[in-house]
Design a protein around this motif. Structure first.
Motif, PDB file in Angstrom:
ATOM      1  N   LYS A 194       3.404  -2.077 -12.955  1.00  0.00           N
ATOM      2  CA  LYS A 194       3.101  -3.763 -12.946  1.00  0.00           C
ATOM      3  C   LYS A 194       3.540  -4.224 -12.242  1.00  0.00           C
ATOM      4  O   LYS A 194       3.099  -5.595 -12.214  1.00  0.00           O
ATOM      5  CB  LYS A 194       4.038  -3.623 -14.643  1.00  0.00           C
ATOM      6  N   LEU A 195       5.090  -4.123 -11.826  1.00  0.00           N
ATOM      7  CA  LEU A 195       5.803  -5.166 -10.791  1.00  0.00           C
ATOM      8  C   LEU A 195       5.238  -4.968  -9.510  1.00  0.00           C
ATOM      9  O   LEU A 195       5.076  -6.291  -9.138  1.00  0.00           O
ATOM     10  CB  LEU A 195       7.398  -4.109 -10.346  1.00  0.00           C
ATOM     11  N   GLU A 196       4.724  -3.902  -8.946  1.00  0.00           N
ATOM     12  CA  GLU A 196       3.411  -3.872  -7.646  1.00  0.00           C
ATOM     13  C   GLU A 196       2.449  -4.908  -7.667  1.00  0.00           C
ATOM     14  O   GLU A 196       1.797  -5.633  -7.321  1.00  0.00           O
ATOM     15  CB  GLU A 196       2.605  -2.105  -7.970  1.00  0.00           C
ATOM     16  N   GLN A 197       1.917  -4.867  -9.720  1.00  0.00           N
ATOM     17  CA  GLN A 197       0.246  -6.028  -9.364  1.00  0.00           C
ATOM     18  C   GLN A 197       0.847  -7.133  -9.761  1.00  0.00           C
ATOM     19  O   GLN A 197       0.212  -8.139  -9.535  1.00  0.00           O
ATOM     20  CB  GLN A 197      -0.278  -5.639 -10.662  1.00  0.00           C
ATOM     21  N   GLU A 198       1.885  -7.711 -10.057  1.00  0.00           N
ATOM     22  CA  GLU A 198       1.977  -9.299  -9.790  1.00  0.00           C
ATOM     23  C   GLU A 198       1.608  -9.347  -8.672  1.00  0.00           C
ATOM     24  O   GLU A 198       2.554  -9.380  -7.393  1.00  0.00           O
ATOM     25  CB  GLU A 198       3.894  -9.212 -10.610  1.00  0.00           C
ATOM     26  N   ARG A 212       0.897  -1.333  -0.550  1.00  0.00           N
ATOM     27  CA  ARG A 212       0.057  -0.223   0.212  1.00  0.00           C
ATOM     28  C   ARG A 212       0.784   1.094   0.155  1.00  0.00           C
ATOM     29  O   ARG A 212       0.244   2.491  -0.480  1.00  0.00           O
ATOM     30  CB  ARG A 212      -0.866   0.091   1.324  1.00  0.00           C
ATOM     31  N   LYS A 213       1.779   0.972   0.763  1.00  0.00           N
ATOM     32  CA  LYS A 213       3.196   2.111   1.154  1.00  0.00           C
ATOM     33  C   LYS A 213       3.529   2.447  -0.355  1.00  0.00           C
ATOM     34  O   LYS A 213       4.074   3.136  -0.903  1.00  0.00           O
ATOM     35  CB  LYS A 213       4.198   2.048   1.657  1.00  0.00           C
ATOM     36  N   ARG A 214       4.183   1.100  -1.224  1.00  0.00           N
ATOM     37  CA  ARG A 214       4.653   1.345  -2.454  1.00  0.00           C
ATOM     38  C   ARG A 214       3.824   1.935  -3.368  1.00  0.00           C
ATOM     39  O   ARG A 214       3.837   3.139  -4.391  1.00  0.00           O
ATOM     40  CB  ARG A 214       4.765   0.294  -3.150  1.00  0.00           C
ATOM     41  N   GLU A 215       2.244   1.425  -3.550  1.00  0.00           N
ATOM     42  CA  GLU A 215       1.114   2.285  -4.505  1.00  0.00           C
ATOM     43  C   GLU A 215       0.936   3.807  -3.945  1.00  0.00           C
ATOM     44  O   GLU A 215       0.927   4.454  -5.199  1.00  0.00           O
ATOM     45  CB  GLU A 215       0.145   1.262  -4.369  1.00  0.00           C
TER      46      GLU A 215
END
Length: 113
Positions: A109-113, A77-80
C-alpha cells in the motif's frame, strides 16, 4: 513515439509532470491523459504538428533526465520486486503468518501511494 515508449513516458509524466513548464505539461496531458494525436493537439492549440512534436520530445527528454538523476521510477520498481520476493518467501516458508502478511500488505500500500 513507439507504444512502449508512450507507456513509459506516461508513467514518468505521472511522476515528474509537475516539474515541467506549463506548455510542456499541457502537451503531455493532452497526449497521455486525453489520448489526443499530435494533429489533434495542434488543431486544439492552434499550432503546427511539428511544434507539438517538438514540445512533446522536449518534455520527454526532461522527464527522462529527471529520472536519470532522481531514479524514482527505478527505485519503485526495485522495491516492488523485493515485495514480490518477500511475499513468495513468506508464503513458501512461513505458512501464512498473519502478522507477516499484514506487514507485506502495508508495504504494498505504501508503494502504491
Amino acid at each position: 513515439m513507439k507504444e512502449i515508449d508512450r507507456i513509459e513516458s506516461g508513467i514518468l509524466f505521472e511522476i515528474y509532470g509537475g516539474l515541467l513548464t506549463d506548455r510542456k505539461r499541457d502537451m503531455m496531458e493532452l497526449y497521455h491523459e486525453e489520448d489526443l494525436s499530435l494533429s489533434e493537439i495542434a488543431e486544439n492549440r492552434g499550432i503546427s504538428r511539428a511544434a507539438v512534436y517538438d514540445a512533446l520530445h522536449s518534455a520527454r527528454e526532461s522527464i527522462m533526465n529527471y529520472e536519470s538523476k532522481l531514479g524514482i521510477l527505478e527505485k519503485s520498481r526495485k522495491r516492488e520486486a523485493v515485495i514480490r520476493d518477500l511475499k513468495k518467501v513468506a508464503s513458501e516458508r512461513c505458512g501464512g503468518v498473519p502478522e507477516l502478511a499484514e506487514l507485506i500488505d502495508r508495504l504494498e500500500k505504501l508503494e502504491q501511494e
